[in-house]
Scaffold this active site. Structure first.
Site, PDB file in Angstrom:
ATOM      1  N   CYS A 173      42.308  48.907  38.192  1.00  0.00           N
ATOM      2  CA  CYS A 173      41.288  48.712  39.223  1.00  0.00           C
ATOM      3  C   CYS A 173      41.545  49.613  40.437  1.00  0.00           C
ATOM      4  CB  CYS A 173      41.170  47.239  39.585  1.00  0.00           C
ATOM      5  SG  CYS A 173      39.572  46.837  40.310  1.00  0.00           S
ATOM      6  N   HIS A 229      41.413  44.017  35.019  1.00  0.00           N
ATOM      7  CA  HIS A 229      42.722  43.444  35.381  1.00  0.00           C
ATOM      8  C   HIS A 229      43.389  42.734  34.207  1.00  0.00           C
ATOM      9  CE1 HIS A 229      42.403  43.838  39.832  1.00  0.00           C
ATOM     10  NE2 HIS A 229      41.111  43.816  39.573  1.00  0.00           N
ATOM     11  N   GLU A 268      46.335  41.954  33.879  1.00  0.00           N
ATOM     12  CA  GLU A 268      47.416  41.074  34.355  1.00  0.00           C
ATOM     13  C   GLU A 268      46.907  39.667  34.677  1.00  0.00           C
ATOM     14  OE1 GLU A 268      45.877  43.289  36.048  1.00  0.00           O
ATOM     15  OE2 GLU A 268      45.666  42.712  38.157  1.00  0.00           O
TER      16      GLU A 268
HETATM   17  N1  GLN Z   1      36.999  47.581  45.066  1.00  0.00           N
HETATM   18  C1  GLN Z   1      38.402  47.792  45.223  1.00  0.00           C
HETATM   19  C2  GLN Z   1      38.674  49.197  45.764  1.00  0.00           C
HETATM   20  O1  GLN Z   1      37.796  50.008  45.829  1.00  0.00           O
HETATM   21  C3  GLN Z   1      39.137  47.589  43.919  1.00  0.00           C
HETATM   22  C4  GLN Z   1      39.057  46.144  43.520  1.00  0.00           C
HETATM   23  C5  GLN Z   1      40.215  45.678  42.713  1.00  0.00           C
HETATM   24  O2  GLN Z   1      41.262  46.303  42.621  1.00  0.00           O
HETATM   25  N2  GLN Z   1      40.052  44.498  42.163  1.00  0.00           N
HETATM   26  O3  GLN Z   1      39.764  49.481  46.105  1.00  0.00           O
END
Ligand code: GLN
Length: 210
Positions: A77, A172, A174
């Site tokens: 992410c 994610h 995890e």
């Molecule tokens: N939207 C977040 C970002 O741009 C990422 C979201 C996440 O890691 N769950 O950093």
């Protein structure tokens, strides 16, 4: 296998738990010295701008770039955004992986959702879908060079990619209790440690790069 987790902000404990479940030793990384002796590194989810700013403040930017240029790194992410060479708007942070990502690409209506996706590269991946948790997630808009898409949503949206020893997931793993992505990353890291080469991307049929 000693695997660092960048521990400036975001989902650190969850990664540590699944790494342990998968048989690896997690190490929290807050300072450059913490990277010494690590076999691999995870950049967790969180808020990519915040993690980036903290990395600069803690003197981690160059050490992280050096690490990512030689060792296995997996970004989940926000971590995927940090790993990408092209982030569309913000300047790239590690610029290590030849992917173009778009932040918050699912928009406000789909702030967070879970979707079962087929990931052929994982153990039993064709038969047992992976529960992918998306939280204000980015998308991979292009995989360039030797980077390959390894997972897509049903509508074709690219959500995971691999380039040799580098791995990126928009979601994610995890947060699921399913440790197959962690074991996949450990497999890549073990091969790098053994013979300095990542394993081939096999068992994949996620389609052409686009
Ligand atoms: N939207 C977040 C970002 O741009 C990422 C979201 C996440 O890691 N769950 O950093």
């Amino acid at each position: 296998m000693k695997v660092g987790i960048l521990a400036l902000q975001g989902g650190v404990v969850e990664h540590a738990n699944l790494l342990q479940q998968a048989g690896a030793q997690p190490v929290a990384v807050r300072l450059p010295a913490h990277l010494d002796g690590l076999d691999a590194l995870i950049l967790p989810g969180g808020e990519s701008t915040t993690i980036g700013k903290l990395a600069v403040r803690f003197g981690l930017l160059e050490p992280l770039r050096r690490f990512a240029a030689a060792r296995p790194v997996w970004g989940t992410c926000a971590g995927m955004i940090l790993l990408a060479r092209n982030t569309g708007t913000a300047p790239p942070l590690l610029a290590a992986m030849d992917i173009t990502v778009q932040r918050n690409a699912f928009g406000r209506q789909a702030d967070s959702f879970v979707m079962a996706i087929t990931v052929p590269a994982l153990e039993d991946g064709l038969r047992r879908p992976f529960p992918a948790v998306f939280i204000r997630a980015p998308q991979i808009v292009a995989a360039n060079g030797t980077a390959q898409i390894i997972a897509r949503l049903a509508d074709g949206t690219a959500v995971a990619a691999r380039q040799g020893r580098l791995l990126a997931t928009a979601f994610h793993p995890e947060l699921t209790g399913d440790d197959r992505f962690h074991r996949y990353f450990l497999e890549i890291s073990a091969k790098m440690k053994e013979n300095g080469q990542p394993p081939r991307i096999n068992r994949t049929s996620a389609g052409e790069n686009r």
